[in-house]
Design a protein around this motif. Structure first.
Motif, PDB file in Angstrom:
ATOM      1  N   THR A 180      27.802 -23.766   7.084  1.00  0.00           N
ATOM      2  CA  THR A 180      27.630 -23.630   8.531  1.00  0.00           C
ATOM      3  C   THR A 180      26.237 -23.156   8.934  1.00  0.00           C
ATOM      4  OG1 THR A 180      28.503 -21.367   8.425  1.00  0.00           O
ATOM      5  CG2 THR A 180      30.073 -23.149   8.885  1.00  0.00           C
ATOM      6  N   ASP A 181      25.459 -22.649   7.993  1.00  0.00           N
ATOM      7  CA  ASP A 181      24.145 -22.099   8.345  1.00  0.00           C
ATOM      8  C   ASP A 181      23.023 -22.624   7.457  1.00  0.00           C
ATOM      9  OD1 ASP A 181      25.006 -20.887   6.063  1.00  0.00           O
ATOM     10  OD2 ASP A 181      24.771 -18.815   6.765  1.00  0.00           O
ATOM     11  N   ASN A 182      23.245 -23.737   6.780  1.00  0.00           N
ATOM     12  CA  ASN A 182      22.220 -24.352   5.932  1.00  0.00           C
ATOM     13  C   ASN A 182      21.478 -25.396   6.767  1.00  0.00           C
ATOM     14  OD1 ASN A 182      20.690 -25.703   3.987  1.00  0.00           O
ATOM     15  ND2 ASN A 182      22.249 -25.438   2.411  1.00  0.00           N
ATOM     16  N   LEU A 183      20.400 -24.978   7.425  1.00  0.00           N
ATOM     17  CA  LEU A 183      19.700 -25.864   8.364  1.00  0.00           C
ATOM     18  C   LEU A 183      19.077 -27.067   7.664  1.00  0.00           C
ATOM     19  CD1 LEU A 183      17.975 -23.336  10.804  1.00  0.00           C
ATOM     20  CD2 LEU A 183      20.011 -24.728  11.188  1.00  0.00           C
ATOM     21  N   ASP A 184      18.537 -26.865   6.467  1.00  0.00           N
ATOM     22  CA  ASP A 184      17.925 -27.986   5.752  1.00  0.00           C
ATOM     23  C   ASP A 184      18.964 -29.058   5.442  1.00  0.00           C
ATOM     24  OD1 ASP A 184      15.434 -26.815   5.806  1.00  0.00           O
ATOM     25  OD2 ASP A 184      15.658 -25.844   3.854  1.00  0.00           O
ATOM     26  N   LEU A 185      20.126 -28.640   4.992  1.00  0.00           N
ATOM     27  CA  LEU A 185      21.193 -29.592   4.699  1.00  0.00           C
ATOM     28  C   LEU A 185      21.664 -30.291   5.968  1.00  0.00           C
ATOM     29  CD1 LEU A 185      23.140 -30.785   2.611  1.00  0.00           C
ATOM     30  CD2 LEU A 185      24.687 -28.865   3.067  1.00  0.00           C
ATOM     31  N   GLN A 186      21.803 -29.544   7.048  1.00  0.00           N
ATOM     32  CA  GLN A 186      22.196 -30.154   8.314  1.00  0.00           C
ATOM     33  C   GLN A 186      21.168 -31.171   8.786  1.00  0.00           C
ATOM     34  OE1 GLN A 186      22.588 -26.518  10.568  1.00  0.00           O
ATOM     35  NE2 GLN A 186      24.815 -26.467  10.366  1.00  0.00           N
ATOM     36  N   ASP A 187      19.879 -30.828   8.683  1.00  0.00           N
ATOM     37  CA  ASP A 187      18.818 -31.759   9.096  1.00  0.00           C
ATOM     38  C   ASP A 187      18.883 -33.048   8.291  1.00  0.00           C
ATOM     39  OD1 ASP A 187      17.825 -30.109  11.039  1.00  0.00           O
ATOM     40  OD2 ASP A 187      16.242 -29.245   9.787  1.00  0.00           O
ATOM     41  N   ASP A 188      19.026 -32.927   6.975  1.00  0.00           N
ATOM     42  CA  ASP A 188      19.001 -34.109   6.101  1.00  0.00           C
ATOM     43  C   ASP A 188      20.217 -34.999   6.332  1.00  0.00           C
ATOM     44  OD1 ASP A 188      16.645 -33.193   5.042  1.00  0.00           O
ATOM     45  OD2 ASP A 188      17.561 -32.307   3.255  1.00  0.00           O
ATOM     46  N   LEU A 189      21.400 -34.401   6.404  1.00  0.00           N
ATOM     47  CA  LEU A 189      22.615 -35.200   6.561  1.00  0.00           C
ATOM     48  C   LEU A 189      22.664 -35.883   7.929  1.00  0.00           C
ATOM     49  CD1 LEU A 189      25.271 -32.850   4.919  1.00  0.00           C
ATOM     50  CD2 LEU A 189      24.619 -35.117   4.131  1.00  0.00           C
TER      51      LEU A 189
END
Length: 496
Positions: A180-189
């Protein structure tokens, strides 16, 4: 380009693949190394297997190849209501034969890949040296996951603007990975989904979700036919693939050589191939498992049987498994001939595809004129709005209003958290038991409802998540009741 076409009269499919060879093709494989086939997880493609391709424990000792499933990534296909996991298995088998691939070790991640790999091993056993399954799913979908798919499908396919699509993407990130707070993963996905599965390509998502939501059980005879070595790698805390289903599959693989092995990744939730720590553990366990198998070569040799002849034998074997003799008489050149979708389910899925195909040319595209995402998800304008919930599903008013509200008498006491106060239920938990599997009746009800969705219910930015159900259900209510519901929802002054 590394595409493989599978020509047939009733189907069109072109499969994209990548390798770790010098020239990016099978012809430059090292014949002294064994070959490994990697199958990507749900909603992603082969590019997300980079943590395995770049790991020297695998890339230095093995020839690696990965395929995009027909509705994912760069692969192309004609939408079909007959698509199921047997068709995916047939795609893999025919592509491997067309490339003259030798028997290979298979590493499959999550639902669609695990189901396809099991069926491939049952129908084409000579192509599989060993089978490694990561995050084994339940035999049929869990009911709360089934209802979550329903909500996410509507949010994703009918997003009217960038904010709405990013909101849907973030919900899928949380649903898939538990992060819920991994911004890099959210950006990439989210950037990946904006490019490859935007609302303008929603038929690919609909067909993909149909496979998962309407899948059928593997019969005991099919599981008993698997004899190659099997390794199961399961996340300890995965909510969508509980550990008990991996243990159940292990017990049903009764004829596997030296018994199936089960390795549990402590603390892992899901998506073992995406998060660096989990991916490294998978590579370590997989490489040690491969080191215990007999060493094989990867010489490209013409098979004794043609693709058509071998597919005909596979159809006969499938006919025995499912007890439908007519399957053996189908066209062996078409992967769709391996479909085991029932006629009534196929009819519902066709209606579903036709429904989502309406106004497809008017669907929102989240890409700029250069074909790239307009922004990163982390660059969005952040405003505290009470319509948008946090990771627990709770929503709050703007900061200034919240500060003023805290001056009310007894505010802090009424909002103090106590050990006995229950958390807000997650999506689907109000309508189903988390441990319950989807029945045929529930699946049929879901297929019927998806063709009666009102697309206008997601036209407004403020209507999201379970609010969509409120709007749909209130459509049949008297006007006075609808007004009362709307007033209650929008009057923030009544908040405690």
């Amino acid at each position: 380009m590394p595409y493989i076409d599978i020509p047939s009269r009733d189907d069109y499919v072109s499969i994209w693949y990548i390798t770790n060879s010098v020239h990016g093709n099978v012809g430059s494989f090292n014949p002294d190394r064994p070959t490994c086939i990697l199958l990507h997880p749900l909603f992603l493609d082969s590019s997300w297997l980079i943590r395995h391709f770049d790991d020297p424990r695998l890339s230095q000792d093995y020839n690696l190849i990965a395929f995009d499933q027909r509705t994912c990534g760069r692969s192309r296909c004609r939408p079909s209501q007959w698509h199921d996991s047997y068709v995916d298995a047939a795609d893999l088998a025919m592509v491997c034969q067309a490339l003259l691939l030798p028997p290979a070790h298979i590493l499959a991640f999550e639902g669609i890949s695990v189901n396809a790999a099991l069926r491939l091993t049952a129908l084409w056993p000579e192509q599989v040296l060993s089978l490694t399954l990561c995050d084994v799913p339940p035999p049929t979908e869990l009911q709360w996951v089934f209802h979550a798919y329903d909500e996410l499908l509507q949010l994703w396919c009918y997003a009217p603007d960038l904010d709405s699509f990013e909101h849907a993407g973030n919900e899928v990130v949380t649903f898939m990975t538990g992060e819920t707070d991994n911004l890099d993963l959210q950006d990439d996905l989210i950037a990946y989904w904006e490019k490859y599965t935007p609302p303008t390509k929603r038929l690919r998502i609909v067909e993909l979700v149909n496979i998962m939501m309407n899948r059928t059980l593997l019969r005991p005879e099919e599981l008993a036919s698997i004899v190659c070595p099997v390794l199961i790698i399961q996340g300890e805390a995965s909510p969508i693939a509980p550990l008990k289903y991996a243990e159940s599959l292990k017990q049903h693989l009764i004829n596997v050589e030296n018994e199936p092995r089960l390795y549990v990744v402590k603390g892992a939730k899901a998506c073992l191939n995406i998060l660096p720590g989990s991916a490294s553990i998978v590579n370590q366990v997989f490489s040690k498992f491969l080191a215990q198998q007999p060493r094989t070569r990867s010489d490209l040799v013409l098979p004794k049987l043609s693709i058509q002849e071998r597919s005909k034998l596979a159809l006969s074997k499938l006919a025995e498994f499912v007890g439908i003799p007519s399957i053996a008489q189908r066209d062996p050149r078409s992967p769709l001939s391996f479909s085991c979708v029932k006629a009534d389910v196929a009819k519902s899925q066709l209606e579903n595809l036709m429904f989502y195909a309406k106004d497809l040319d008017k669907a929102y595209c989240p890409l700029g004129r250069d074909g790239r995402p307009l922004r990163k998800y982390s660059e969005r304008k952040k405003e505290a709005h009470w319509f948008q919930g946090d990771k627990h599903g709770n929503s709050y008013i703007d900061t200034s209003e919240l500060k003023a509200a805290r001056n009310y008498k007894g505010y802090k006491q009424s909002h103090a958290k106590t050990p006995s106060s229950p958390e807000r239920p997650v999506a689907g938990s109000l309508t189903a038991n988390k441990e319950s599997l989807v029945t045929d009746e529930v699946a049929q009800d879901g297929r019927m409802r998806r063709t009666t969705y009102n697309a206008s219910s997601v036209d407004k930015h403020v209507i999201r998540g379970t609010m969509q159900k409120v709007v749909t259900q209130s459509a049949q209510l008297p006007k006075g009741i609808i007004t009362k519901i709307t007033f209650t929802l929008l009057d923030s002054s009544q908040l405690p």
